[in-house]
Structures are given as structure tokens and as C-alpha cells.
Design a protein around this motif. Structure first.
Motif, PDB file in Angstrom:
ATOM      1  N   HIS A   1     152.744  45.600  29.436  1.00  0.00           N
ATOM      2  CA  HIS A   1     151.765  46.028  28.441  1.00  0.00           C
ATOM      3  C   HIS A   1     150.596  45.050  28.316  1.00  0.00           C
ATOM      4  N   PHE A   2     150.512  44.113  29.261  1.00  0.00           N
ATOM      5  CA  PHE A   2     149.499  43.058  29.170  1.00  0.00           C
ATOM      6  C   PHE A   2     148.084  43.628  29.124  1.00  0.00           C
ATOM      7  N   SER A   3     147.767  44.527  30.061  1.00  0.00           N
ATOM      8  CA  SER A   3     146.399  45.042  30.150  1.00  0.00           C
ATOM      9  C   SER A   3     146.013  45.822  28.902  1.00  0.00           C
ATOM     10  N   GLN A   4     146.965  46.588  28.326  1.00  0.00           N
ATOM     11  CA  GLN A   4     146.663  47.366  27.123  1.00  0.00           C
ATOM     12  C   GLN A   4     146.372  46.458  25.926  1.00  0.00           C
ATOM     13  N   MET A   5     147.182  45.397  25.768  1.00  0.00           N
ATOM     14  CA  MET A   5     146.967  44.485  24.648  1.00  0.00           C
ATOM     15  C   MET A   5     145.703  43.661  24.839  1.00  0.00           C
ATOM     16  N   ARG A   6     145.402  43.302  26.077  1.00  0.00           N
ATOM     17  CA  ARG A   6     144.170  42.568  26.330  1.00  0.00           C
ATOM     18  C   ARG A   6     142.952  43.435  26.012  1.00  0.00           C
ATOM     19  N   ARG A   7     143.048  44.717  26.304  1.00  0.00           N
ATOM     20  CA  ARG A   7     141.932  45.613  25.992  1.00  0.00           C
ATOM     21  C   ARG A   7     141.757  45.754  24.483  1.00  0.00           C
ATOM     22  N   PHE A   8     142.881  45.817  23.776  1.00  0.00           N
ATOM     23  CA  PHE A   8     142.810  45.874  22.312  1.00  0.00           C
ATOM     24  C   PHE A   8     142.194  44.594  21.749  1.00  0.00           C
ATOM     25  N   ALA A   9     142.596  43.434  22.288  1.00  0.00           N
ATOM     26  CA  ALA A   9     142.050  42.155  21.825  1.00  0.00           C
ATOM     27  C   ALA A   9     140.546  42.076  22.088  1.00  0.00           C
ATOM     28  N   ALA A  10     140.127  42.561  23.267  1.00  0.00           N
ATOM     29  CA  ALA A  10     138.699  42.546  23.604  1.00  0.00           C
ATOM     30  C   ALA A  10     137.903  43.467  22.692  1.00  0.00           C
ATOM     31  N   LYS A  11     138.467  44.640  22.405  1.00  0.00           N
ATOM     32  CA  LYS A  11     137.793  45.587  21.504  1.00  0.00           C
ATOM     33  C   LYS A  11     137.672  45.003  20.098  1.00  0.00           C
ATOM     34  N   LEU A  12     138.722  44.332  19.654  1.00  0.00           N
ATOM     35  CA  LEU A  12     138.708  43.695  18.343  1.00  0.00           C
ATOM     36  C   LEU A  12     137.648  42.595  18.279  1.00  0.00           C
TER      37      LEU A  12
ATOM     38  N   LEU B   1     142.713  50.150  16.090  1.00  0.00           N
ATOM     39  CA  LEU B   1     141.723  49.618  15.141  1.00  0.00           C
ATOM     40  C   LEU B   1     141.484  50.577  13.991  1.00  0.00           C
ATOM     41  N   SER B   2     141.435  51.866  14.310  1.00  0.00           N
ATOM     42  CA  SER B   2     141.226  52.877  13.271  1.00  0.00           C
ATOM     43  C   SER B   2     142.383  52.899  12.281  1.00  0.00           C
ATOM     44  N   ASP B   3     143.607  52.783  12.794  1.00  0.00           N
ATOM     45  CA  ASP B   3     144.772  52.760  11.902  1.00  0.00           C
ATOM     46  C   ASP B   3     144.741  51.546  10.980  1.00  0.00           C
ATOM     47  N   LEU B   4     144.316  50.403  11.515  1.00  0.00           N
ATOM     48  CA  LEU B   4     144.255  49.179  10.709  1.00  0.00           C
ATOM     49  C   LEU B   4     143.239  49.295   9.579  1.00  0.00           C
ATOM     50  N   THR B   5     142.064  49.811   9.897  1.00  0.00           N
ATOM     51  CA  THR B   5     140.977  49.831   8.917  1.00  0.00           C
ATOM     52  C   THR B   5     140.984  51.075   8.036  1.00  0.00           C
ATOM     53  N   ASP B   6     141.111  52.238   8.648  1.00  0.00           N
ATOM     54  CA  ASP B   6     141.009  53.486   7.884  1.00  0.00           C
ATOM     55  C   ASP B   6     142.331  53.887   7.231  1.00  0.00           C
ATOM     56  N   LYS B   7     143.418  53.802   7.984  1.00  0.00           N
ATOM     57  CA  LYS B   7     144.714  54.242   7.470  1.00  0.00           C
ATOM     58  C   LYS B   7     145.341  53.208   6.542  1.00  0.00           C
ATOM     59  N   TRP B   8     145.271  51.931   6.936  1.00  0.00           N
ATOM     60  CA  TRP B   8     145.893  50.873   6.135  1.00  0.00           C
ATOM     61  C   TRP B   8     144.921  50.195   5.181  1.00  0.00           C
ATOM     62  N   GLY B   9     143.621  50.354   5.419  1.00  0.00           N
ATOM     63  CA  GLY B   9     142.630  49.778   4.499  1.00  0.00           C
ATOM     64  C   GLY B   9     142.422  48.285   4.662  1.00  0.00           C
ATOM     65  N   LEU B  10     142.637  47.749   5.867  1.00  0.00           N
ATOM     66  CA  LEU B  10     142.469  46.316   6.100  1.00  0.00           C
ATOM     67  C   LEU B  10     140.991  45.998   6.331  1.00  0.00           C
ATOM     68  N   ASP B  11     140.469  45.019   5.597  1.00  0.00           N
ATOM     69  CA  ASP B  11     139.067  44.619   5.728  1.00  0.00           C
ATOM     70  C   ASP B  11     138.951  43.630   6.887  1.00  0.00           C
ATOM     71  N   MET B  12     138.654  44.140   8.066  1.00  0.00           N
ATOM     72  CA  MET B  12     138.616  43.298   9.259  1.00  0.00           C
ATOM     73  C   MET B  12     137.430  42.350   9.285  1.00  0.00           C
ATOM     74  N   GLU B  13     136.469  42.527   8.383  1.00  0.00           N
ATOM     75  CA  GLU B  13     135.363  41.576   8.294  1.00  0.00           C
ATOM     76  C   GLU B  13     135.863  40.196   7.882  1.00  0.00           C
ATOM     77  N   GLN B  14     137.045  40.151   7.250  1.00  0.00           N
ATOM     78  CA  GLN B  14     137.619  38.874   6.814  1.00  0.00           C
ATOM     79  C   GLN B  14     138.507  38.243   7.884  1.00  0.00           C
ATOM     80  N   CYS B  15     138.670  38.911   9.015  1.00  0.00           N
ATOM     81  CA  CYS B  15     139.558  38.413  10.079  1.00  0.00           C
ATOM     82  C   CYS B  15     138.878  37.276  10.841  1.00  0.00           C
ATOM     83  N   ARG B  16     139.591  36.155  10.969  1.00  0.00           N
ATOM     84  CA  ARG B  16     139.032  34.982  11.649  1.00  0.00           C
ATOM     85  C   ARG B  16     139.837  34.562  12.877  1.00  0.00           C
ATOM     86  N   GLY B  17     140.885  35.278  13.175  1.00  0.00           N
ATOM     87  CA  GLY B  17     141.678  34.941  14.347  1.00  0.00           C
ATOM     88  C   GLY B  17     142.592  36.085  14.734  1.00  0.00           C
ATOM     89  N   GLN B  18     143.033  36.089  15.997  1.00  0.00           N
ATOM     90  CA  GLN B  18     143.980  37.100  16.462  1.00  0.00           C
ATOM     91  C   GLN B  18     144.868  36.485  17.527  1.00  0.00           C
TER      92      GLN B  18
END
Length: 715
Positions: free
Chosen positions: A303-314, A278-295
């Protein structure tokens, strides 16, 4: 090189031809004056010819050799058609087709004497400052790099860069070609340093190129408002794992688009990895995640559990980022890929091997078709159907497990025949691959897992097909979800009965194929003390049937939550769907899911009713738009601002399949990863190759490079 017209605010399109500035100093100067680009006045004719273009819209028809084609300029052609502001009068700016010609006078007021072309060239050569020469040198490097990247030609190939430096590389070869063609700046650099660019400098250029392209992509995406975040299967580049990231949005022309924006390093575990991504997306790449409406995410069981944790955090950080299915993969395959069960992963890996094996040669395909005829001698229609299916990418279909069940015996007979190689038709590698597939197919764990997957996914198969289909099909799928979940619950509540049926089917199939019914060896090794007491039927119920049903039920609930279903039901706004259900007005409750993102929620009810009335009365012989894409292209849609906003938001849903012309980024990324040798794969060059339609600005790349690497020592 710029791939657009230098004239400010020029409306030229991709179909308009672009022309180089002339080498002749006098004509080049006239072109610059006509364009009224003050920043180009100090550029030499060589720089202008190499890096800048003028489109055909600015030339009279008489300037071309062929008026009908307008692609070849005459040698003395001068641009005359412009739409630039003239001097303001009475506080207003008038538009003029012809620029005001500057008076050509000298300091004494007399007529200016034009220097000869040779004198002008000599003067330019003497006055080019060192800074400009350095910029031109960098431009040459970037131009060659972009050319190679767009064609997926590795700059460091074909030699091994670790051993040979860049001496025999594609990059160095093109630089040498430019020097032979008269690039004096490169030649001067080579004479001074005995090389044009080192390996370290090439890596710097590639890094800057990646940053520049991503910056342009981010600007493009975020100018168009909301988007969805999509990720692909993990890829391995230079020995490290990376997560490919895509964005789906609707552009200013109301067309659905997907962009590949790069690869994130996937090193770490748990919450720390999720936070880092998440930090790489917002801080490093400058993506405005407030505009995100789907994932939506693609992943394998490991890698299922790792990606699910990322999705939950997002979702926790940005609640509007609704989790959905990725349209690039069928529902059933996506659900199966997410299971870490050994039997399920054995089935998935074997399907991939089967696809790779039979794609090697048409002769192998014919061998399989012959085996099908042996097992279906009295069922010609069934045999014909299976033969037709085998000529497609059936292992990637939503019904892959059902097809695999029908083909299982023929597949085993085919690969065994190839491995035996009695007529010596196949080489050692083919026979070895056939043996590996045969071992998997003859394993009872594979048979049992395939039978369970086939039967469970029968419940979701129609839903999965419809949700990736037309607007009407996806709308119908949204209405049928409750029935699917009810069926899964019924199976779960009566798992003892269903597992007994599945076990009998698997045992009978194994008997027909002469496969012994056993517990997996991996399980027996871990439980040697009580291995004799383990019954296969009990083992597969506890370690296969129950977990599969639980996983599918849980995933269906998470991937198709209520907000996601409301958004899909809004496909009832597509005119053809309205006409199909004209007796029922679209439910405003579904549209309310977008209430915070529409321009005027107060007029939503009235506007929705007007929209329904407009399309519910089909005229005689009238064909209504049947897809979301066609609906967004309607001229009338701009008069319904709330409807337009809702349709654009539906357009970014990851679940809906894109038009072929819009689904380019994912396919090009797959091509890059499949066809590029491992030692030449680069996340930066992948970004360049996939986004070859982005207008590259070499000047901005040069500026970024000079700011990032101000030290020119050794250059």
C-alpha cells in the motif's frame, strides 16, 4: 450515567469521589435545590439516581462516616458547600458559599405541606411524559452499550448474531439484568415488543455512539490549536480495509496527547482514493486541516504508493502538514516496510512469523537459546548477549536486521529441530509453523535480502535510534542527517563495489547453511525464455541492492526535509540541551520555521536571548529539565509566550517519542485489534474502547439518536 459532577463549573478532578443522588424523593429534591440546576427539577428520583452524580467537594466533613477517607456518605447527608453566584449588588456579582434557600410556601402564603415519599413517587410516575420515557429507554440502551464498549466486550457476543439475533448476546443479557433489577421502562418496552432492542437498532446505537464520541474528541483537539495527523497500518474489519487515524496535539495543561479518532474506509485507488480520504476527514468528520502542522503514516509495501499519494495530496492542499516519521515504529523497520521488493517483503513477513512462533511457549525460547550456545561455543559473551536479546521483542527493534544476521544459523537449527520433533514434544501446529519458517530461512533470496538490508541500514541505525531518543539525542540526530545522506550517496555512487561485498557475504553464509545460490523462482517463472542466462549476482544487484539504496535515500530526504530538521533543531530550547551547549545560543533561523504560528514574531529575538540566558547559567546542585515534556511543565514558561508556542509546536511532531503516560491511544488500539475475534471487530466499538477516558454524555447521545432516527416505529 455521567462521570462528572452536576454542579456548574465544578473543578473536581478524577481523584474526587462521585456520589449518586439518593432514591428518597425528599432528600433527592434537597440535593437538586442545593445544586441550583433548574433543568433537574422535573427529573424523577430514579432518573437522578441513575444518571447524575455529585462530587465529594460539596459535602462537609461531618457528612462522611470516615473523615480521613471521605468516600462513604452518611444516610442523611445533604450537600452544603457551593460556589454559585448570588444576587448582584451595585452591578457586581458576589460569590456565596451557601445558596439562598427558597421559601417553602403554598399559594395562600402559608407553610407548604410536604407530600409523603410514596405520594411524590406516585405523582412522578404519572407525570412522566411519553417523550421522557422514550429518552430514559434510550439512555438505558446507551448506558449498557458504553459499559460493554469500555471493557472491549462485544455486544453481539458470545453467540452468532446473524443466526440468533440478540437473544443470547451480551447486550441482551445485560438488558435483562437491568429489568430484573427494576428498570420499569425497559420492562415495559419488552412486554410490548417481546424484545428490548433489535439487531438493526443496536447498529444504530453503535453508529450514534461513534459520532458522539468523535464529535467530543474533535472539539477537544481543535480547542487546543495545532495538531499532527497520524495513520496506522491498514486493518481489515468485516471484510473491508480501513485506515486508522490518530491526532497528536498538546492539551491545555501543556501535555502531549494522542487521540484515536476513527477508521476511514480504504476502498479505491490513485487520486480518487486520496481525495476521498481528505473529504472524509474534513467534510464528514469536520477536522480543520488548516491547523495541521505534521503528518506521518505507517504502511506496508503493498500500500506504499497509495499512502504516498495521499500524503502528497495532503501536503499539496495544506503545505504546513510536513511529512515525518511515525514514532511508534523504528526508522529502519519503517523504511523496510515501505519497499514492495519481494525479497524485502519475504524478510519482513518471516520476522513477524518468528516473533509469533517463539512467543507461543517459553520452551521454544529455551530451544533457541540452546541453538545459540551450539553456534557460539567459544564466545560466551556473544552468546550471552544474543540470549538476552532473544528474550526481548528484537524483531521490532531498530537493529532487527543486524540481530537476525547474527541469529540466522541458530534460528534455522532451532526450527529444524522443532520440526523433526524427535522427542515428540511439539504438537502438529507448532511443527508446521516451524517448517514454514525453515523454508523461508533456507531460501537464498531471504539470505541475500537480509544481508543487503543489514548493511544498508547500518548507515541509518544510529540516526534512527537518536531521533526517537531523548531531546538531546534527537537534537544531535538533526545535526547528523547530512552525514547519513552523504554516506548513502557514497554507497549509491559505488554500488558495484558494495554489491560485490554483500553478495560474497551472502554466498558464504548460504554455503555455511548448505543453501543453494539461486535466482528466485517467481522471477524465473516470469522470464522462462532467458532464465538460463540470468546470473544470481547480476539479478540481485538490479532487483535488490540498487532499489534498496535508492528507496532508503529517497525516503530519508522526504521524511526529514529541511523544515522538519529545523523543528527538531529547536529542541536546543530544552534547558538541559542549552546547558550542554551553553557556549552556543540557539539559532533563531531554526525557530523562524514557526514564525507564522507564534503570538509576537517582533519580540522573538529578544525573548529567545532571554530564554538562553536564563538556562545557560546552571546553579550549583540545580537539575535542569531534560525533556520536552518537563520543559512544557515549567512554571516560568508562561512568561515566554513565543517560546511556549514553539515548544507546543515541537510537541506535536510525529517523530518524537511520547512519554509512556501520553502514548495510550495507539497501544489500546493495537490491543483491541489483536485480542478481539475477527467476527466481533467493529470500527465504532474500537473508538469507544480506545477512548474510554472520554466523558460520555448520555443525554447528548439520546438527542443525536432522536434527530438521526426520528421514526420510532417498532420501538
Amino acid at each position: 450515567m455521567q462521570n462528572h459532577c452536576v454542579v456548574p463549573n465544578c473543578t473536581s478532578g478524577k481523584s474526587d469521589p462521585l456520589f449518586r443522588f439518593p432514591y428518597d424523593p425528599e432528600r433527592s429534591k434537597k440535593w437538586v435545590e442545593k445544586c441550583q440546576r433548574q433543568d433537574l427539577i422535573d427529573k424523577s428520583p430514579g432518573q437522578l439516581c441513575r444518571y447524575y452524580r455529585l462530587c465529594g467537594k460539596h459535602f462537609e466533613k461531618s457528612s462522611f462516616y470516615s473523615v480521613s477517607q471521605s468516600t462513604v456518605l452518611k444516610d442523611d447527608a445533604i450537600p452544603t458547600i457551593f460556589d454559585v453566584p448570588s444576587q448582584p449588588q451595585n452591578g457586581q456579582v458576589k460569590r456565596s458559599r451557601q445558596p439562598v434557600r427558597p421559601e417553602e410556601t403554598d399559594k395562600e402564603g402559608g407553610k407548604k405541606i410536604k407530600p409523603s415519599p410514596a405520594e411524590t413517587a406516585e405523582k412522578d410516575a404519572k407525570t412522566v411524559p411519553e417523550e421522557e420515557e422514550y429518552k430514559e429507554y434510550l439512555k438505558s440502551l446507551f448506558e449498557v452499550l458504553v459499559l460493554l464498549g469500555e471493557k472491549s466486550i462485544p455486544p453481539t457476543g458470545p453467540g452468532d448474531s446473524k443466526q440468533d439475533g440478540l437473544g443470547s448476546s451480551n447486550f441482551q443479557t445485560l438488558l435483562e439484568y437491568r429489568m430484573h433489577c427494576g428498570d420499569e421502562v425497559l420492562k415495559k418496552r419488552y412486554d410490548a415488543n417481546k424484545e428490548c432492542c433489535s439487531s438493526a437498532q443496536l447498529n444504530q446505537l453503535i453508529e450514534v455512539c461513534e459520532k458522539s464520541i468523535r464529535s467530543k474528541l474533535m472539539e477537544e483537539v481543535q480547542q487546543n490549536g495545532h495538531f499532527s495527523l497520524l495513520t496506522g497500518d491498514l486493518v481489515r474489519i468485516s471484510g473491508e480495509w480501513y485506515l486508522p487515524v490518530f491526532l497528536r496535539y498538546v492539551d491545555q495543561w501543556n501535555c502531549q496527547r494522542e487521540r484515536f479518532i476513527g477508521c476511514l474506509s480504504f476502498e479505491g485507488n490513485g487520486d480518487a482514493l486520496a481525495e476521498k480520504l481528505l473529504s472524509d476527514l474534513t467534510d464528514k468528520w469536520g477536522l480543520d486541516m488548516e491547523q495541521c502542522r505534521g503528518q506521518a503514516h505507517s504502511f506496508s509495501g503493498t500500500h506504499f504508493s497509495q499512502m504516498r499519494r495521499f500524503a502528497a495530496k495532503l501536503k499539496e492542499r495544506y503545505p504546513t502538514a510536513v511529512l515525518a516519521l511515525r514514532s511508534t515504529r523504528p526508522l529502519n523497520l519503517s523504511l523496510a516496510n515501505g519497499m514492495a521488493l519481494s525479497g524485502v517483503q519475504l524478510v519482513m513477513s518471516t520476522l513477524r512469523r518468528i516473533e509469533s512462533f517463539f512467543s507461543q511457549s517459553p520452551l521454544l525460547q529455551l530451544e533457541l537459546e540452546h541453538a545459540i550456545l551450539i553456534f557460539y561455543p567459544d564466545k560466551e559473551e556473544k552468546a550471552k548477549e544474543l540470549k538476552e536479546i532473544c528474550r526481548t521483542n528484537w524483531t521490532r527493534g531498530n537493529d532487527a536486521f543486524e540481530v537476525a544476521g547474527d541469529l540466522l544459523e541458530a534460528l534455522l537449527l532451532c526450527v529444524d529441530s522443532v520440526h523433526d520433533n524427535e522427542d515428540m514434544r511439539w504438537d502438529d501446529q507448532v511443527t508446521h509453523n516451524a517448517l514454514e519458517i525453515s523454508k523461508a530461512l533456507a531460501d537464498f533470496e531471504f539470505v541475500m535480502a537480509l544481508v543487503v538490508l543489514k548493511n544498508v541500514f547500518t548507515l541509518t541505525q544510529a540516526f534512527g535510534k537518536n531521533v526517537r531518543g531523548s531531546a538531546a539525542d534527537a537534537h544531535f540526530a538533526a545535526a547528523s542527517l547530512k552525514a547519513v545522506l552523504h554516506s548513502l550517496k557514497e554507497v549509491s555512487d559505488n554500488i558495484d563495489v558494495y554489491h560485490e561485498f554483500w553478495n560474497d557475504e551472502a554466498v558464504n553464509l548460504a554455503a555455511a547453511m548448505e543453501i543453494p545460490v539461486t535466482v528466485p523462482r517467481s522471477f524465473l517463472r516470469k522470464h522462462q525464455s532467458d532464465s538460463g542466462a540470468v546470473r544470481p549476482e547480476t539479478h540481485y544487484k538490479e532487483h535488490l541492492s540498487v532499489p534498496v539504496v535508492e528507496h532508503v535515500t529517497r525516503e530519508m530526504n522526504e521524511l526529514f526535509c529541511e523544515d522538519h530538521m529545523k523543528a527538531l533543531r529547536c529542541l536546543s530550547l530544552v534547558p538541559a540541551v542549552i546547558e550542554q551547549y551553553k557556549s552556543t545560543e540557539p539559532d533563531e533561523e531554526n525557530v523562524q520555521v514557526f514564525k507564522n504560528d507564534i503570538p509576537n514574531a517582533g519580540t522573538l529575538s529578544a525573548e529567545l536571548h532571554c530564554w538562553w540566558v536564563k538556562w545557560s547559567k546552571k546553579g550549583k546542585g540545580e537539575t535542569l529539565p531534560s525533556s520536552l515534556h518537563d520543559t512544557l511543565q515549567l512554571a516560568d514558561v508562561k512568561f515566554f509566550p513565543n517560546m511556549l508556542a514553539v515548544l507546543r509546536l515541537i510537541g506535536i511532531l510525529p517523530t518524537l517519542a511520547l512519554e509512556d503516560s501520553c502514548d495510550v491511544a495507539y497501544k489500546r488500539f493495537q490491543m483491541y485489534m489483536e485480542h478481539t475475534p475477527d467476527k466481533f471487530k467493529s470500527k465504532s466499538l474500537a473508538l469507544l474502547y480506545v477512548n474510554n477516558d472520554v466523558g460520555y454524555d448520555l443525554d447528548s447521545m439520546v438527542e443525536v439518536y432522536m434527530k438521526t432516527y426520528p421514526d420510532r416505529e417498532g420501538l
